[in-house]
Design an enzyme around this catalytic site. Sequence first.
Site, PDB file in Angstrom:
ATOM      1  N   CYS A 176      -5.904   2.043  -4.491  1.00  0.00           N
ATOM      2  CA  CYS A 176      -5.398   2.635  -3.256  1.00  0.00           C
ATOM      3  C   CYS A 176      -6.370   3.725  -2.824  1.00  0.00           C
ATOM      4  O   CYS A 176      -6.380   4.802  -3.430  1.00  0.00           O
ATOM      5  CB  CYS A 176      -4.001   3.209  -3.504  1.00  0.00           C
ATOM      6  SG  CYS A 176      -3.219   3.701  -1.980  1.00  0.00           S
ATOM      7  N   CYS A 187       0.808  -1.217   0.000  1.00  0.00           N
ATOM      8  CA  CYS A 187       0.000   0.000   0.000  1.00  0.00           C
ATOM      9  C   CYS A 187       0.847   1.276   0.000  1.00  0.00           C
ATOM     10  O   CYS A 187       1.027   1.928   1.036  1.00  0.00           O
ATOM     11  CB  CYS A 187      -0.989   0.029   1.168  1.00  0.00           C
ATOM     12  SG  CYS A 187      -2.224   1.314   0.853  1.00  0.00           S
TER      13      CYS A 187
END
Length: 437
Positions: A365, A187
């Site tokens: 994301c 991430c």
Amino acid sequence: MALLRKSFTQCISNRGLDRVLSQIRLNSSYEIVIAGGGSGGISVGARLSNALGSGKVAIIEPSDDHYYQPIWTLVGAGVKPMSSSRKAMKDVIPSKATWIKDSVAKLNPDEKSVTLSNGDTISYKYLVVAMGIQLHFDRIKGLPEAFETPGVCSNYSAATVGKTLKALKNFKEGNAIFTFPNTPIKCAGAPQKIMYLADEFFRKQGNRDKAHIYFNSAGAAIFAVKKYAEALNKIVASRDITANYGLNLVEVKPDKKQAIFAKMSNPEEKETFDYEMLHITPPMAAPAPIRDSPLSNEAGFVNVDSKTLQHTKYPEVFALGDCSSLPTSKTAAAVACQNKILATNLLSYRENQPRSATYDGYTSCPLITSSKTCIMAEFDYDLNPLETFPVNQAKERRTMYHVKATGLPIVYWNMMLKGRWGGPKFYRKLLHLGMSK
Ligand code: FAD
Ligand code: UQ1
């Protein structure tokens, strides 16, 4: 009895304790062995065991708990409780799969087996590697000890995420620094999401004017996808945040409250920053058993075909998620798509059919920019936006925040981990009816 003891002692001294023990170790076999019970291992394990029935699939996973890591950004900022990120592993292991509660010590693809840390050997016909990526706080001088001192925190581990809220609450004045390392990470948006939440936290707490917020990144840009990078650069500027690129955190000196960064252009050259708060995103690497095995590529990740997720050299081996070589951003959203493609292709391969499912690198994301807003970045291998909703997702939106904070955890626990969520492709097609997506 004496005779028995004598022959046992003799046996040990003759053969060595290790060899005797190795003979009473378990050597079991499963059609499909899955190494790792995180987002990838559980979701693909559910799909495969649903398809094949009980007794065929085993998941090797050492942890008692399973974490929904994407919510740690909100846990760190005090928006969600830690308990919302955790479930007992026993409750997420698919009911038709066998849980082997241990860790993989060695992968032996030439023997089609794995060795556990207790020495047992598990043989397989097909192997799925889903061991995630390993955090390396230890590669920063002064860590992990500095976590024992005020202001040093990280949303990246269950053990350190609780310190983020403490650091925010105790912050009076000075530098709040958010780091990004020089390795692949999971991430890639998370190091800056907590920074935007910190900016909002200080404003509410009344001391934003006393804080200097830095984003010190070893990378070269705020985000890899141009469309979202442009939006994020504007946010950084409007919130009075200083972004420094090409700076890699190498040392923390908690006694002086100093963080030392090496320049990426010349690692001998260092820059020292005083800190009141230091949020660390650690360097990361593929787990050691993968790096040390013939399954890995040069970078240490499981070397799989980027479309089929099948190993390039060992066709009975597949991989997904953070430990794979798939050249996309490492996220649970990517794993959502990958688990469906992997299961489809493994089952086809098992039936001697062609591998029909193809992965386009979809990843997402959700870039939280405050406790009410989010930029929902979604893109493919070529860094082209691949957005689900028929709106401009580079805009900060309240709706996307609710998707991220409320909707996706429900989807994760109730659908993805049960093998019933393969990503938002179907909805993207539906919402873009008549358009090319
Ligand atoms: P993991 O879910 O990490 O699972 C790996 C598993 O392997 C673990 O259970 C581990 O115990 C096990 N394991 C490790 N070594 C061994 C071994 N030797 N033997 C057996 N088992 C082993 N993703 C998003 O999509 N959206 C987000 O907003 C988002 N935000 C994030 C924020 C933070 C702070 C963090 C930390 C992550 C975030 N992610 C996000 C990333 C996401 O959590 C990961 O990409 C995802 O969990 C990857 O799944 P995985 O199965 O590959 O790895
Ligand atoms: C997603 O599918 C998913 O799986 C449950 C996530 O889990 C963490 C995500 O964070 C995201 C963003 C997606 C993509 C889905 C949508 C609706 C954008």
